[in-house]
Scaffold this motif. Structure first.
Motif, PDB file in Angstrom:
ATOM      1  N   SER A 391       0.766  -1.294   0.048  1.00 39.57           N
ATOM      2  CA  SER A 391       0.083  -0.189  -0.113  1.00 39.57           C
ATOM      3  C   SER A 391       0.722   1.409   0.139  1.00 39.57           C
ATOM      4  CB  SER A 391      -0.854   0.053   1.127  1.00 39.57           C
ATOM      5  OG  SER A 391      -0.225   0.014   2.306  1.00 39.57           O
ATOM      6  N   ALA A 392       2.160   1.071   0.494  1.00 43.77           N
ATOM      7  CA  ALA A 392       2.907   2.318   0.644  1.00 43.77           C
ATOM      8  C   ALA A 392       3.268   2.721  -0.896  1.00 43.77           C
ATOM      9  CB  ALA A 392       4.198   2.165   1.451  1.00 43.77           C
ATOM     10  N   LYS A 393       3.510   2.047  -1.791  1.00 40.69           N
ATOM     11  CA  LYS A 393       3.836   2.707  -3.142  1.00 40.69           C
ATOM     12  C   LYS A 393       2.862   2.497  -3.960  1.00 40.69           C
ATOM     13  CE  LYS A 393       8.213   2.319  -1.994  1.00 40.69           C
ATOM     14  NZ  LYS A 393       9.092   3.674  -1.951  1.00 40.69           N
ATOM     15  N   ILE A 394       1.368   2.196  -3.687  1.00 40.68           N
ATOM     16  CA  ILE A 394       0.292   2.330  -4.408  1.00 40.68           C
ATOM     17  C   ILE A 394       0.088   3.661  -5.129  1.00 40.68           C
ATOM     18  CG2 ILE A 394      -1.493   2.332  -2.900  1.00 40.68           C
ATOM     19  CD1 ILE A 394      -3.175   0.289  -4.589  1.00 40.68           C
ATOM     20  N   ASN A 395      -0.244   3.629  -6.390  1.00 39.08           N
ATOM     21  CA  ASN A 395      -0.521   4.826  -6.897  1.00 39.08           C
ATOM     22  C   ASN A 395      -2.164   4.923  -7.128  1.00 39.08           C
ATOM     23  OD1 ASN A 395      -1.653   6.957  -9.189  1.00 39.08           O
ATOM     24  ND2 ASN A 395       0.483   6.966  -9.833  1.00 39.08           N
ATOM     25  N   ILE A 396      -2.923   5.658  -6.492  1.00 35.93           N
ATOM     26  CA  ILE A 396      -4.429   5.634  -6.129  1.00 35.93           C
ATOM     27  C   ILE A 396      -4.948   6.163  -7.492  1.00 35.93           C
ATOM     28  CG2 ILE A 396      -6.523   6.457  -5.072  1.00 35.93           C
ATOM     29  CD1 ILE A 396      -4.499   4.801  -3.374  1.00 35.93           C
ATOM     30  N   ASP A 397      -4.459   7.036  -8.193  1.00 37.47           N
ATOM     31  CA  ASP A 397      -4.978   7.359  -9.733  1.00 37.47           C
ATOM     32  C   ASP A 397      -5.140   6.110 -10.566  1.00 37.47           C
ATOM     33  OD1 ASP A 397      -5.556  10.025  -8.887  1.00 37.47           O
ATOM     34  OD2 ASP A 397      -3.794  10.965  -9.738  1.00 37.47           O
ATOM     35  N   ASN A 398      -3.979   5.505 -10.418  1.00 40.12           N
ATOM     36  CA  ASN A 398      -3.835   4.234 -11.457  1.00 40.12           C
ATOM     37  C   ASN A 398      -4.746   3.268 -10.776  1.00 40.12           C
ATOM     38  OD1 ASN A 398      -2.164   5.477 -13.257  1.00 40.12           O
ATOM     39  ND2 ASN A 398      -0.443   4.870 -12.446  1.00 40.12           N
ATOM     40  N   ALA A 399      -4.752   3.048  -9.739  1.00 39.13           N
ATOM     41  CA  ALA A 399      -5.411   1.920  -9.138  1.00 39.13           C
ATOM     42  C   ALA A 399      -7.199   2.128  -9.425  1.00 39.13           C
ATOM     43  CB  ALA A 399      -5.584   1.881  -7.533  1.00 39.13           C
ATOM     44  N   VAL A 400      -7.684   3.393  -9.411  1.00 42.66           N
ATOM     45  CA  VAL A 400      -9.036   3.607  -9.668  1.00 42.66           C
ATOM     46  C   VAL A 400      -9.035   3.634 -11.147  1.00 42.66           C
ATOM     47  CG1 VAL A 400     -10.699   5.813 -10.060  1.00 42.66           C
ATOM     48  CG2 VAL A 400      -9.369   5.178  -7.912  1.00 42.66           C
ATOM     49  N   LYS A 401      -8.116   4.126 -12.143  1.00 40.69           N
ATOM     50  CA  LYS A 401      -8.119   3.915 -13.578  1.00 40.69           C
ATOM     51  C   LYS A 401      -8.376   2.413 -14.221  1.00 40.69           C
ATOM     52  CE  LYS A 401      -5.899   6.761 -15.509  1.00 40.69           C
ATOM     53  NZ  LYS A 401      -5.438   7.774 -16.298  1.00 40.69           N
ATOM     54  N   THR A 402      -7.513   1.524 -13.304  1.00 43.36           N
ATOM     55  CA  THR A 402      -7.728   0.186 -13.693  1.00 43.36           C
ATOM     56  C   THR A 402      -8.677  -0.645 -13.101  1.00 43.36           C
ATOM     57  OG1 THR A 402      -6.199  -0.441 -11.855  1.00 43.36           O
ATOM     58  CG2 THR A 402      -5.156   0.085 -14.186  1.00 43.36           C
ATOM     59  N   GLY A 403      -9.714   0.001 -12.489  1.00 44.54           N
ATOM     60  CA  GLY A 403     -10.842  -0.592 -11.826  1.00 44.54           C
ATOM     61  C   GLY A 403     -10.605  -1.450 -10.497  1.00 44.54           C
ATOM     62  N   LEU A 404      -9.373  -1.043  -9.721  1.00 45.65           N
ATOM     63  CA  LEU A 404      -9.434  -2.003  -8.510  1.00 45.65           C
ATOM     64  C   LEU A 404     -10.120  -1.226  -7.434  1.00 45.65           C
ATOM     65  CD1 LEU A 404      -7.683  -3.953  -6.966  1.00 45.65           C
ATOM     66  CD2 LEU A 404      -5.998  -1.850  -6.616  1.00 45.65           C
ATOM     67  N   LEU A 405     -10.225   0.068  -7.416  1.00 47.65           N
ATOM     68  CA  LEU A 405     -10.701   0.939  -6.428  1.00 47.65           C
ATOM     69  C   LEU A 405     -11.841   1.773  -7.066  1.00 47.65           C
ATOM     70  CD1 LEU A 405      -7.660   2.219  -4.303  1.00 47.65           C
ATOM     71  CD2 LEU A 405      -9.431   0.183  -3.942  1.00 47.65           C
ATOM     72  N   PRO A 406     -13.034   2.002  -6.463  1.00 49.29           N
ATOM     73  CA  PRO A 406     -13.916   2.849  -6.874  1.00 49.29           C
ATOM     74  C   PRO A 406     -13.819   4.272  -7.170  1.00 49.29           C
ATOM     75  CG  PRO A 406     -15.100   1.643  -5.074  1.00 49.29           C
ATOM     76  CD  PRO A 406     -13.462   1.489  -5.141  1.00 49.29           C
ATOM     77  N   ARG A 407     -14.176   4.742  -8.521  1.00 48.13           N
ATOM     78  CA  ARG A 407     -13.857   6.247  -8.663  1.00 48.13           C
ATOM     79  C   ARG A 407     -14.531   7.111  -7.588  1.00 48.13           C
ATOM     80  NH1 ARG A 407     -11.534   8.156 -12.834  1.00 48.13           N
ATOM     81  NH2 ARG A 407     -11.682   6.022 -13.772  1.00 48.13           N
ATOM     82  N   GLU A 408     -15.630   6.857  -7.183  1.00 49.95           N
ATOM     83  CA  GLU A 408     -16.394   7.740  -6.224  1.00 49.95           C
ATOM     84  C   GLU A 408     -15.404   7.951  -4.859  1.00 49.95           C
ATOM     85  OE1 GLU A 408     -19.251   5.346  -8.901  1.00 49.95           O
ATOM     86  OE2 GLU A 408     -17.469   4.971  -7.847  1.00 49.95           O
ATOM     87  N   LEU A 409     -14.833   6.965  -4.439  1.00 54.23           N
ATOM     88  CA  LEU A 409     -14.214   6.974  -3.138  1.00 54.23           C
ATOM     89  C   LEU A 409     -12.638   7.543  -3.361  1.00 54.23           C
ATOM     90  CD1 LEU A 409     -15.377   3.892  -1.594  1.00 54.23           C
ATOM     91  CD2 LEU A 409     -16.216   6.120  -1.404  1.00 54.23           C
ATOM     92  N   LYS A 410     -12.351   7.850  -4.709  1.00 55.90           N
ATOM     93  CA  LYS A 410     -10.695   8.254  -4.883  1.00 55.90           C
ATOM     94  C   LYS A 410     -10.496   9.320  -3.945  1.00 55.90           C
ATOM     95  CE  LYS A 410      -8.295  10.668  -8.351  1.00 55.90           C
ATOM     96  NZ  LYS A 410      -8.028  11.246  -9.680  1.00 55.90           N
ATOM     97  N   ASP A 411     -11.167  10.055  -3.444  1.00 54.65           N
ATOM     98  CA  ASP A 411     -10.601  11.386  -2.628  1.00 54.65           C
ATOM     99  C   ASP A 411     -10.873  11.013  -1.493  1.00 54.65           C
ATOM    100  OD1 ASP A 411     -10.042  12.888  -5.100  1.00 54.65           O
ATOM    101  OD2 ASP A 411     -12.018  13.963  -5.218  1.00 54.65           O
ATOM    102  N   LYS A 412     -11.097   9.843  -1.005  1.00 53.20           N
ATOM    103  CA  LYS A 412     -11.341   9.761   0.435  1.00 53.20           C
ATOM    104  C   LYS A 412     -10.271   8.582   0.782  1.00 53.20           C
ATOM    105  CE  LYS A 412     -16.450  10.387   0.361  1.00 53.20           C
ATOM    106  NZ  LYS A 412     -17.874  10.008   0.502  1.00 53.20           N
ATOM    107  N   VAL A 413      -9.572   8.357   0.074  1.00 55.01           N
ATOM    108  CA  VAL A 413      -8.563   6.984   0.153  1.00 55.01           C
ATOM    109  C   VAL A 413      -7.339   7.593   1.207  1.00 55.01           C
ATOM    110  CG1 VAL A 413      -6.743   5.580  -0.597  1.00 55.01           C
ATOM    111  CG2 VAL A 413      -8.935   5.824  -1.950  1.00 55.01           C
TER     112      VAL A 413
END
Length: 462
Positions: A391-413
């Motif tokens: 998790s320390a190295k994860i790029n949240i934008d790319n996690a959302v872009k690839t469908g790993l995390l919901p776009r609706e929660l991007k700013d709450k990560v």
């Protein structure tokens, strides 16, 4: 009998012995992530100058074996170390499936003095809890317990033996069973029943822990939601304003907890081993030379700034995001060229993309199925906490872009790094009541959830 030359020593073995069995009994740390099935391709060694899979190689003659360099896996805790030893101290231990983290903690100042991390030596027996449960079922739990206890004793010595009398322990339910010498086989078959989930307190010498008097484990919730998640929730604390928090621990099994001050719902989704580098053509753990980030101009970073040798979980996410952005992968995951080279020797293939699609769909679908089951909207979520080995190295934008995390929660990560260890440290220092997280805990079984099954298919696409 045949002679096996290994690290300047000779071992005599019967005809037909599997080479991996010799390596394990010799204490070598070579990973066998698939549990000896020959599918992960991570146990390659040199036998008489030829590359072989150790888990499939049967010894039929005298052989010389050369092992690859095996570095410890990078693990970022996310805490400051004071370095100041005080009068009252304890140890806090997180037993991860992949890594171990041990902290020497000042109870006087309620802070971490020093942390030691190491690769879990049980990776020699399998990369996930199921392969290790299978090993215990077919063999004996003592091998896995002994190698774990020996490594923990080494870490205690390195941090400073005799500095503390008590060790607090967290980990997933399977890891805690093995740690205490309790057979986990019942969690390998339906209805997946653990022998215990409550907190355990024993004399340390009962399980072979040296230089410590007492061991106390945090409680678990179920077979697949362990003390590591309880510690994580303890560290993340409760949401405010009648909202909910989500805690997602990313790994081979993605554990997800949805909670507020009165409710706690949890589930787990089988994401598969691709986040750990298994089943990926050039996949590897987060050791020296692993590509952990990749940018749109083709630049990349590696663990230890070493020559690239492969791709770890966060690097895989970034590479797929770039390929999607550039149209090399379409929304179905199809890649016309079948493979894409990052360097002359490191590449990603069509098969790798399919493996990632399975993993990301399991996580996303598990999260959304849990919210739907309890009729809770994205708007009702205050924070989405991400924990886990990478998790320390994860790029949240790319996690959302690839469908790993919901776009609706991007700013709450919010990334927590090792929330299991940090939550255990908090419990050791504050002795806060963990029952607030356990008394109303409810486990949601996704295997019988029709919405999850439907969403899993739909979310395979990007």
């Amino acid at each position: 009998m045949y002679k096996v030359r290994l690290n300047n020593r000779i071992v005599e073995v019967p005809d037909g012995t599997i080479l991996a069995d010799i390596l394990i009994k010799s204490g070598e740390k070579l990973p066998h992530l698939c549990g000896g099935k020959g599918t992960c391709k991570k146990c390659l060694v040199s036998v008489n100058g030829k590359e072989e899979l150790s888990c499939q190689y049967k010894i039929k003659s005298d052989i010389d074996v050369v092992l690859p360099k095996n570095d410890d896996i990078f693990s970022e805790i996310g805490a400051n170390e004071s370095g100041e030893i005080t009068e009252s101290c304890c140890f806090c231990l997180d037993i991860g499936t992949t890594t171990l983290a041990l902290a020497l903690v000042s109870l006087d100042k309620k802070e971490i003095i020093k942390v030691k991390t190491a690769t879990n030596p049980q990776r020699a027996y399998g990369g996930d809890v199921l392969t290790r449960i299978e090993y215990c079922n077919k063999n004996d739990i003592s091998e896995l317990q002994i190698c774990l206890i020996n490594k923990i004793n080494e870490m205690i010595e390195e941090l400073g033996a005799d500095l503390a009398n008590t060790m607090y322990v967290s980990g997933n339910t399977t890891m805690l069973h093995i740690f205490f010498g309790v057979d986990p086989s019942s969690m390998g078959v339906a209805p997946y029943t653990p022998v215990f989930i409550e907190s355990k307190e024993i004399n340390a010498n009962e399980i072979g822990i040296k230089n410590i008097k007492k061991v106390i484990s945090l409680p678990c919730i179920s077979a697949f939601v362990g003390a590591d998640l309880v510690a994580g929730v303890n560290y993340a604390e409760l949401p405010e304003n009648n909202k909910y928090n989500l805690l997602v621990d990313l790994g081979t099994n993605a554990e997800i907890i949805l909670y507020n001050e009165n409710e706690l719902y949890c589930t787990s989704a089988a994401a598969g081993p691709c986040f750990e580098g298994a089943n990926i053509t050039c996949g590897m753990s987060a050791t020296d030379g692993a590509i952990y980030s990749y940018s749109y101009n083709g630049n990349f970073d590696t663990i230890g700034n070493k020559t690239p040798k492969g791709i770890c979980g966060t690097g895989l996410i970034d590479i797929i995001a770039v390929l999607l952005q550039n149209g090399i992968i379409d929304e179905t995951g199809y890649m016309e060229s079948e493979e894409f080279f990052i360097t002359e020797t490191v590449k990603i293939t069509q098969k790798d993309i399919r493996q990632y699609q399975l993993a990301k769909s399991a996580v996303y679908s598990g999260l959304t199925a849990l919210l739907r089951e309890k009729v809770i909207s994205f708007e009702a979520i205050e924070n989405l906490f991400i924990s886990g080995g990478f998790s320390a190295k994860i790029n949240i934008d790319n996690a959302v872009k690839t469908g790993l995390l919901p776009r609706e929660l991007k700013d709450k990560v919010i990334v927590l790094n090792n929330s299991s260890l940090l939550g255990t440290v908090k419990y050791a220092c504050e002795q806060n009541d963990l029952s607030v997280y356990l008394k109303n805990a409810e486990y949601i079984d996704l295997s019988t959830n029709e919405f999850f099954s439907q969403m899993f298919i739909e979310n395979m696409e990007f």
